[in-house]
Motif scaffolding. Structure first.
Motif, PDB file in Angstrom:
ATOM      1  N   VAL A   6       0.857  -1.194   0.000  1.00  0.00           N
ATOM      2  CA  VAL A   6       0.000   0.000   0.000  1.00  0.00           C
ATOM      3  C   VAL A   6       0.893   1.243   0.000  1.00  0.00           C
ATOM      4  CG1 VAL A   6      -1.871   1.233   1.157  1.00  0.00           C
ATOM      5  CG2 VAL A   6      -1.781  -1.271   1.258  1.00  0.00           C
ATOM      6  N   LYS A  26       4.537  10.776  -4.809  1.00  0.00           N
ATOM      7  CA  LYS A  26       3.926   9.682  -5.565  1.00  0.00           C
ATOM      8  C   LYS A  26       4.965   9.000  -6.455  1.00  0.00           C
ATOM      9  CE  LYS A  26       0.489   8.833  -9.168  1.00  0.00           C
ATOM     10  NZ  LYS A  26      -0.508   9.425 -10.068  1.00  0.00           N
ATOM     11  N   LYS A  81       0.361  -7.949  -4.597  1.00  0.00           N
ATOM     12  CA  LYS A  81      -0.536  -6.978  -5.228  1.00  0.00           C
ATOM     13  C   LYS A  81      -0.080  -5.586  -4.813  1.00  0.00           C
ATOM     14  CE  LYS A  81      -4.499  -5.290  -6.840  1.00  0.00           C
ATOM     15  NZ  LYS A  81      -4.840  -5.358  -8.274  1.00  0.00           N
ATOM     16  N   ASP A 137      -1.434  -1.881  -4.441  1.00  0.00           N
ATOM     17  CA  ASP A 137      -2.685  -1.122  -4.441  1.00  0.00           C
ATOM     18  C   ASP A 137      -2.403   0.307  -4.905  1.00  0.00           C
ATOM     19  OD1 ASP A 137      -5.019   0.208  -3.983  1.00  0.00           O
ATOM     20  OD2 ASP A 137      -5.209  -0.361  -1.878  1.00  0.00           O
ATOM     21  N   GLU A 138      -2.633   0.549  -6.182  1.00  0.00           N
ATOM     22  CA  GLU A 138      -2.320   1.864  -6.744  1.00  0.00           C
ATOM     23  C   GLU A 138      -3.542   2.770  -6.824  1.00  0.00           C
ATOM     24  OE1 GLU A 138      -0.251   0.995 -10.445  1.00  0.00           O
ATOM     25  OE2 GLU A 138       1.642   1.305  -9.406  1.00  0.00           O
ATOM     26  N   ARG A 139      -4.630   2.383  -6.165  1.00  0.00           N
ATOM     27  CA  ARG A 139      -5.849   3.193  -6.240  1.00  0.00           C
ATOM     28  C   ARG A 139      -5.599   4.574  -5.629  1.00  0.00           C
ATOM     29  NH1 ARG A 139     -10.069  -0.682  -3.347  1.00  0.00           N
ATOM     30  NH2 ARG A 139      -8.251  -0.973  -2.005  1.00  0.00           N
ATOM     31  N   GLU A 140      -6.122   5.592  -6.293  1.00  0.00           N
ATOM     32  CA  GLU A 140      -5.955   6.947  -5.769  1.00  0.00           C
ATOM     33  C   GLU A 140      -7.279   7.470  -5.241  1.00  0.00           C
ATOM     34  OE1 GLU A 140      -3.531   9.739  -7.870  1.00  0.00           O
ATOM     35  OE2 GLU A 140      -2.523   8.148  -8.996  1.00  0.00           O
ATOM     36  N   GLY A 141      -7.185   8.501  -4.408  1.00  0.00           N
ATOM     37  CA  GLY A 141      -8.392   9.136  -3.882  1.00  0.00           C
ATOM     38  C   GLY A 141      -9.032   8.364  -2.746  1.00  0.00           C
ATOM     39  N   LEU A 142      -8.349   7.352  -2.224  1.00  0.00           N
ATOM     40  CA  LEU A 142      -8.858   6.609  -1.070  1.00  0.00           C
ATOM     41  C   LEU A 142      -7.838   6.744   0.044  1.00  0.00           C
ATOM     42  CD1 LEU A 142      -9.943   3.316  -2.919  1.00  0.00           C
ATOM     43  CD2 LEU A 142     -11.462   5.129  -2.087  1.00  0.00           C
ATOM     44  N   ARG A 156      -7.967   1.868   2.656  1.00  0.00           N
ATOM     45  CA  ARG A 156      -7.323   0.775   1.911  1.00  0.00           C
ATOM     46  C   ARG A 156      -6.839  -0.328   2.851  1.00  0.00           C
ATOM     47  NH1 ARG A 156      -3.063   3.198  -1.927  1.00  0.00           N
ATOM     48  NH2 ARG A 156      -2.892   4.838  -0.375  1.00  0.00           N
ATOM     49  N   ASP A 212      -9.811  -2.359   3.700  1.00  0.00           N
ATOM     50  CA  ASP A 212     -10.261  -3.109   2.538  1.00  0.00           C
ATOM     51  C   ASP A 212      -9.461  -4.408   2.386  1.00  0.00           C
ATOM     52  OD1 ASP A 212     -11.733  -3.601   0.270  1.00  0.00           O
ATOM     53  OD2 ASP A 212     -10.370  -2.481  -1.041  1.00  0.00           O
ATOM     54  N   TRP A 213      -8.148  -4.323   2.539  1.00  0.00           N
ATOM     55  CA  TRP A 213      -7.317  -5.530   2.388  1.00  0.00           C
ATOM     56  C   TRP A 213      -7.448  -6.444   3.592  1.00  0.00           C
ATOM     57  CZ3 TRP A 213      -6.521  -6.655  -2.273  1.00  0.00           C
ATOM     58  CH2 TRP A 213      -6.335  -5.644  -3.226  1.00  0.00           C
TER      59      TRP A 213
END
Ligand SMILES: [Zn+2]
Length: 489
Positions: free
Chosen positions: A292, A301, A323, A325-330, A335, A338-339
């Motif tokens: 993460v 970034k 994995k 986790d490259e999701r942005e805005g969270l 995160r 979530d995991w």
């Protein structure tokens, strides 16, 4: 995924289970009642289960094949107890190509009959034996009360089918597969299991002897992990599976079958999960570690993601499933949760300060909070991760075993028995009468899970000692064996 809190296991275990399955995106409901859509994350878990088992089946001399989904109706009727057991659950095809079929076809509920039919053609002489075939497929049983993974109309599984020259060889095969499944349960799923023989009432329709592995779920109930059946000559006689022995005499074969299904996914969820969601054993987890990256500015970034990708490559090179986790805005907190919900065994947190210091934070899923966190140099991170994954694998097994031990009682009398099955397993003397078994089921809703092969199952020892003889917990008549009773899924 919504960030609403899960129902806790103590509040409502069954609701907790449903929420975990849906929110971890393992499976979804299907338009047909009782069917299940296995989502990619759930299927990746199942693929790891199948790979671990398939390797073991092949190492013990079995090969894979594929038999048809549709079976002529009269095949099912050839073995008396088989048809009696399966008739209420059959899905039957009566029309095809717009015409009513001359003979209805059943969708396989299991494949003993169609495989028996083929074996009768393929086996001629003792040289053709043993015949050791497995197939990975799905089957349909028209269940009325269904739960995702635990009991669905169509489910995925493997079914092994073997034919042998002697009764002893068939029994040895049946028992060998119990050992193979046990090894898988302990070493891959981290699920402690009790191997035993089913009672006459609970055995497979058409089997001489059924063995099963039984596991305790997080609410103290039992789940049958898999089964292995010694079919004797029942199917050989129904389907004329015969061979010429060394003396040129025609003999009936002895057959076995054994299976493990997607129910095991349910077992993994219910054995290891906690109030934050799923906890997957590292050996089977689709992702063993999630990276993460944490950053605020574009500059951060760039460096954080670059380091994250380098670490991913290093871990992947060591055979670790990663994995990023490259999701942005969270938010990082979202995160992390979530995991955690998805049960990834390890989380690697990486922010600008970690990049500057050349270190990372590793957080264990099985130990929430500070206790499970460690600060590790980036140099040699793959070795540290591999070591931690091994530790988590063992910790999950040990925790589940300790839980089972604490909730398994050898009751001194029936009153204590009743209290035991409220919370877990009762390991009790049983006279062998199906009458007592039936009464116990009526009065306590506990079924006999199995007669453990290891009669000295280490639990809280009873005064009468773990082996030898005692008195039936229900009727007080003399008993030679102890049986495991529990409420079950
Ligand atoms: Zn009795």
């Amino acid at each position: 995924m919504s960030d609403l809190k899960l129902t806790t296991r103590a509040e409502d275990f069954s609701e907790w289970y449903n929420q975990v399955v849906l929110r971890a995106e393992l499976a979804d409901y299907a338009p047909v009642r009782g069917c299940m859509i296995v989502r990619p994350y759930g299927w990746a878990l199942w693929e790891n289960i199948t790979a671990a088992l398939d390797k073991r089946f092949k190492a013990t001399g079995h090969v894979n094949a594929a038999f048809p989904l549709l079976i002529p109706r009269h095949f099912i009727e050839k073995e008396k107890s088989h048809v009696a057991g399966f008739s209420p659950e059959l899905a039957v095809v009566t029309h095809g190509g717009g015409e009513e079929l001359e003979e209805p076809l059943v969708i396989r509920p299991t494949s003993e009959t169609i495989i028996g039919h083929s074996y009768a053609k393929w086996i001629q002489s003792y040289r053709d034996l043993p015949l050791l075939i497995n197939q990975w497929n799905s089957v349909v049983r028209w269940e009325l009360r269904t739960r995702l993974f635990l009991r669905t109309l169509e489910f995925f599984w493997q079914e092994g089918h073997t034919a042998h020259a002697t009764s002893d060889e068939a029994e040895a095969e049946t028992r060998q597969m119990v050992d193979v499944y046990s090894d898988f349960a302990l070493n891959e799923a981290a699920v402690p299991v009790i191997a035993g023989r089913k009672s006459e009432a609970e055995k497979f329709a058409g089997a001489e002897i059924t063995y099963s592995l039984e596991a305790m779920m997080g609410d103290g109930k039992a789940l049958q992990f898999c089964t292995s059946h010694n079919l004797g000559q029942n199917f050989a006689k129904a389907f004329e599976i015969r061979y010429l022995d060394k003396n040129g005499i025609l003999q009936y074969c002895w057959t076995t079958s054994w299976g493990l299904s997607t129910r095991v996914v349910g077992a993994i969820i219910m054995v290891h999960g906690d109030d934050q969601g799923l906890i997957l054993p590292p050996r089977l987890a689709p992702y063993q570690i999630v990276i993460v990256p944490i950053f605020k500015t574009d500059e951060e970034k760039a460096t954080v993601l670059e380091t994250a990708q380098r670490l991913r490559r290093e871990l992947t090179a060591e055979g670790i499933r990663v994995k990023v986790d490259e999701r942005e805005g969270l938010s990082p907190g979202f995160r992390f949760n979530d995991w955690e919900m998805r049960g990834v065994p390890l989380r690697l947190e990486l922010g600008p300060k970690d990049v500057a210091k050349g270190s990372v934070v590793l957080a264990r899923r099985d130990r929430p909070g500070k206790e499970g966190k460690s600060f590790v140099p980036q140099q040699g991170v793959a070795a540290a991760v591999a070591r931690l994954l091994e530790e988590i694998q063992k910790a999950l097994h040990d925790r589940a075993l300790e839980f089972r031990r604490a909730r398994t009682i050898e009751p001194a009398d029936y009153a204590e028995f009743k209290r035991a099955v409220e919370k877990g397993f009762a390991f009790s003397w049983w006279c062998g009468s199906s009458g007592c078994e039936e009464k116990i089921k009526e009065e306590t809703r506990a079924t006999m899970r199995c007669i453990p092969l290891n009669q000295s199952l280490s639990t809280n020892p009873s005064p009468s000692g773990p082996t030898g003889s005692g008195r039936c917990v229900y009727c007080q008549e003399p008993a030679q064996e102890k049986a495991l009773f529990a409420r079950a899924y």
